[in-house]
Enzyme design. Structure first.
Site, PDB file in Angstrom:
ATOM      1  N   LYS A 150       0.842  -1.182   0.000  1.00 24.02           N
ATOM      2  CA  LYS A 150       0.000   0.000   0.000  1.00 24.02           C
ATOM      3  C   LYS A 150       0.890   1.250   0.000  1.00 24.02           C
ATOM      4  CE  LYS A 150      -0.342   1.681   4.190  1.00 24.02           C
ATOM      5  NZ  LYS A 150      -0.911   2.355   5.280  1.00 24.02           N
ATOM      6  N   ASP A 179      -3.279  -5.759   2.506  1.00 20.05           N
ATOM      7  CA  ASP A 179      -3.796  -4.985   3.632  1.00 20.05           C
ATOM      8  C   ASP A 179      -3.454  -5.809   4.866  1.00 20.05           C
ATOM      9  OD1 ASP A 179      -5.369  -4.008   5.768  1.00 20.05           O
ATOM     10  OD2 ASP A 179      -6.574  -2.923   4.311  1.00 20.05           O
ATOM     11  N   HIS A 180      -2.438  -5.377   5.590  1.00 21.11           N
ATOM     12  CA  HIS A 180      -1.902  -6.280   6.623  1.00 21.11           C
ATOM     13  C   HIS A 180      -2.913  -6.547   7.740  1.00 21.11           C
ATOM     14  CE1 HIS A 180      -0.891  -2.590   8.842  1.00 21.11           C
ATOM     15  NE2 HIS A 180      -0.760  -3.336   9.915  1.00 21.11           N
ATOM     16  N   HIS A 242      -7.728  -0.231   6.064  1.00 18.65           N
ATOM     17  CA  HIS A 242      -7.956  -1.121   7.211  1.00 18.65           C
ATOM     18  C   HIS A 242      -9.389  -1.045   7.750  1.00 18.65           C
ATOM     19  CE1 HIS A 242      -3.733  -1.298   6.782  1.00 18.65           C
ATOM     20  NE2 HIS A 242      -3.422  -0.278   7.542  1.00 18.65           N
ATOM     21  N   LYS A 332      -4.145   9.146  15.526  1.00 13.35           N
ATOM     22  CA  LYS A 332      -2.802   9.026  16.115  1.00 13.35           C
ATOM     23  C   LYS A 332      -2.771   9.845  17.398  1.00 13.35           C
ATOM     24  CE  LYS A 332      -0.390   7.388  12.377  1.00 13.35           C
ATOM     25  NZ  LYS A 332       0.029   6.008  12.379  1.00 13.35           N
ATOM     26  N   LYS A 337      -3.119   2.168  22.352  1.00 15.70           N
ATOM     27  CA  LYS A 337      -3.285   1.459  21.091  1.00 15.70           C
ATOM     28  C   LYS A 337      -4.378   0.420  21.282  1.00 15.70           C
ATOM     29  CE  LYS A 337      -1.021  -1.074  17.473  1.00 15.70           C
ATOM     30  NZ  LYS A 337      -1.232  -0.344  16.253  1.00 15.70           N
TER      31      LYS A 337
HETATM   32  C1  BG6 Z   1      -0.276   1.269   8.584  1.00 21.16           C
HETATM   33  C2  BG6 Z   1      -0.316   2.776   8.638  1.00 21.16           C
HETATM   34  O1  BG6 Z   1      -0.932   0.799   7.440  1.00 21.16           O
HETATM   35  O2  BG6 Z   1      -0.921   0.748   9.728  1.00 21.16           O
HETATM   36  C3  BG6 Z   1       0.349   3.277   9.913  1.00 21.16           C
HETATM   37  O3  BG6 Z   1       0.382   3.303   7.522  1.00 21.16           O
HETATM   38  C4  BG6 Z   1      -0.289   2.623  11.110  1.00 21.16           C
HETATM   39  O4  BG6 Z   1       0.256   4.694  10.024  1.00 21.16           O
HETATM   40  C5  BG6 Z   1      -0.298   1.110  10.944  1.00 21.16           C
HETATM   41  O5  BG6 Z   1       0.493   2.990  12.251  1.00 21.16           O
HETATM   42  C6  BG6 Z   1      -1.059   0.451  12.061  1.00 21.16           C
HETATM   43  O6  BG6 Z   1      -0.890  -0.929  11.957  1.00 21.16           O
HETATM   44  P1  BG6 Z   1      -0.951  -1.857  13.234  1.00 21.16           P
HETATM   45  O7  BG6 Z   1      -0.786  -3.235  12.718  1.00 21.16           O
HETATM   46  O8  BG6 Z   1       0.160  -1.433  14.153  1.00 21.16           O
HETATM   47  O9  BG6 Z   1      -2.279  -1.600  13.857  1.00 21.16           O
END
Ligand code: BG6
Length: 488
Positions: A150, A179-180, A242, A332, A337
């Site tokens: 991406k 899309d991880h 996401h 952010k 988190k």
């Molecule tokens: C990424 C974004 O795709 O996902 C980042 O570019 C974000 O800004 C990240 O921090 C969040 O991924 P995860 O797996 O840490 O929730």
């Protein structure tokens, strides 16, 4: 069984951040688990100049830090699989060298997996070079697949253009768009939870569900990524990809099978059914905000209109979800988190218990905790013992760590690499899915990223976001829940 064909994984951007922190450690982990085909080779391709030996040493340093389980002996076995080719992304000669390196295995291309971990402006030229060098053409002698990182486009038009460009060189079934989030264990569990149980699905609709909340909160701020971030903003960085994927998995109809296309058909239908947020509705259905201090970050213009936080109220116009709001938020610099999905059920239609007027019955909710405390919580009312009919809201919870022990959750990229090697595209987005997500987000982004958009709210770092986001729910007598963070 030994593989007959060799397998080569080429990482474009092989010396970059993603390669050293996630991809190579992910491949190492696959090797440790015996999941890499035996005769696999990994070639890093980047501009920096490295010999094979230097490249291996460079990656070893990072693997020691980023491997889920570091083991020096296993690394020593794994390391010879790594080699390096230096070149830019549109250089014919460098691609000649790359092809020679790929052929060096057994003189055939065999199975090839190309990973584009590079700036999007190079995606097309890499696909073109691979095509011109005869390295991606389909044949009986092994697969040829391309993983595309991406961001996939900057808006609907650029995403459509990128799809057209890639389709000039590759068939859709060769393209694996990342899309991880889709590879997170708990995200995959959404489908198991919904479709491998019978007790939830009958309730999973507008008759029983009041609304849905999807939160992806991050405590980190933009840090040193301000340059990139200001051109993306939270809507492109988190929502378009996401959050849209989480929404699709939560709302989709049961697919007929677990085949990639069956699942992706249903997800695409959800995204195609999103009710557009018209310009007139931006004020009542969206909130945009920046954390205090964002404008002072290096690389951010003083008049930046890029939100670091957004909240949207979204509707899906289909039989199942008509008029059920889905509230999405991400930002952010927030308190913690936490990624979670709250399914808020309706209140009972009639209260038969003799309860006092000021007692507010809390309706049931289900919290799907994606990270960091992976699990599922269900909140319901129970009678307080030794009272007439006093009630209290109690929690029934499942945590991965309690149930499955202290398993080491595989990182998302390890899973994605394995799926791509195995040719399972379920966890990757298809062209129509990505375009549907852009088609919905594009007008929202255009409306919000201008100084004529709704007021840019601010919030303090370490908070849960701006008061305006609370107001978005309060207007309908609802409130944001922290269904996972509060009850771990
Ligand atoms: C990424 C974004 O795709 O996902 C980042 O570019 C974000 O800004 C990240 O921090 C969040 O991924 P995860 O797996 O840490 O929730």
């Amino acid at each position: 069984m030994k593989d007959i064909l060799s397998t080569t994984i080429v990482i474009f951007g092989g010396s970059g951040d993603l390669a050293r922190r996630k991809l190579v450690p992910g491949l190492f982990s696959l090797y440790q688990k015996g999941r890499l085909p035996e005769n696999t080779r990994i070639i890093g391709y980047s501009r920096s100049a490295y010999s094979d030996t230097e490249y291996r040493a460079f990656l070893r340093g990072h693997a020691e830090k980023f491997a889920k389980v570091w083991n020096a002996e296993q690394w020593a076995e794994f390391e010879p699989k790594l080699s390096y080719v230096s070149g830019v992304f549109d250089d014919d000669k460098a691609f000649d060298r790359l092809k020679i390196a790929v052929l060096a295995g057994d003189g055939n291309l065999g199975n090839c997996l190309y990973y584009m971990s590079i700036a999007p402006r190079f995606f097309t030229s890499v696909a073109q070079q691979l095509h011109e060098h005869g390295m991606v053409q389909k044949s009986d002698a092994g697969f040829k697949r391309v993983i595309v990182e991406k961001p996939f486009g900057h808006d609907l038009e650029s995403a459509q253009q990128l799809n057209r460009d890639l389709h000039s060189y590759l068939d859709e079934d060769q393209i694996y768009r990342i899309d991880h989030y889709l590879a997170k264990e708990t995200v995959q569990n959404i489908m198991v939870f919904r479709f491998a149980n019978t007790i939830f699905e009958p309730l999973w609709n507008r008759n029983y569900i009041d609304h849905v909340q999807i939160t992806a909160a991050e405590s980190v701020d933009v840090g040193t990524r301000a340059g990139y971030y200001d051109s993306a903003g939270v809507l492109r960085d988190m929502f378009q990809n996401h959050l849209m994927q989480l929404l699709a998995l939560t709302a989709m109809e049961p697919p007929a099978s677990f085949e990639a296309d069956a699942v992706r058909n249903e997800k695409a239908k959800v995204l195609q059914s999103l009710r557009p947020i018209t310009h007139a509705r931006l004020g009542t259905q969206t909130v945009r905000a920046q954390y205090a201090g964002y404008l002072d970050s290096e690389g951010v213009p003083a008049d930046s209109q890029t939100p670091t936080y957004a909240a949207l109220k979204v509707y899906i116009d289909n039989w199942r979800w008509k008029d059920v709001p889905f509230y999405l938020r991400s930002g952010k610099g927030l308190k913690t988190k936490a990624t979670e999905i709250i399914i808020q059920f309706k209140k009972p239609p009639h209260m038969m218990f003799p309860i006092s007027n000021d007692f507010v019955i809390s309706s049931n909710y289900l919290a799907i905790c994606i990270q960091p405390h992976e699990g599922i919580h269900l909140r319901f009312e129970a009678k307080v013992p030794d009272t007439d009919s006093n009630m209290e809201s109690v929690l029934m919870d499942f945590h991965y760590s309690d149930e499955f022990g202290e398993i080491i959750m595989p990182q998302a990229y390890e899973k994605l690499l394995l799926e791509a090697l195995e040719g399972d595209a379920t966890l990757f987005t298809r062209s129509d899915g990505i375009e549907a997500a852009w088609a919905f987000m594009d007008p929202v982004i255009r409306g919000l990223e201008t100084k004529y958009g709704p007021r840019m709210a601010t919030y303090d770092k370490g908070s849960w976001g701006p008061a305006e986001a609370d107001e978005l729910l309060n207007r309908s007598r609802r409130k944001w829940r922290h269904g996972c963070a509060e009850h771990k």
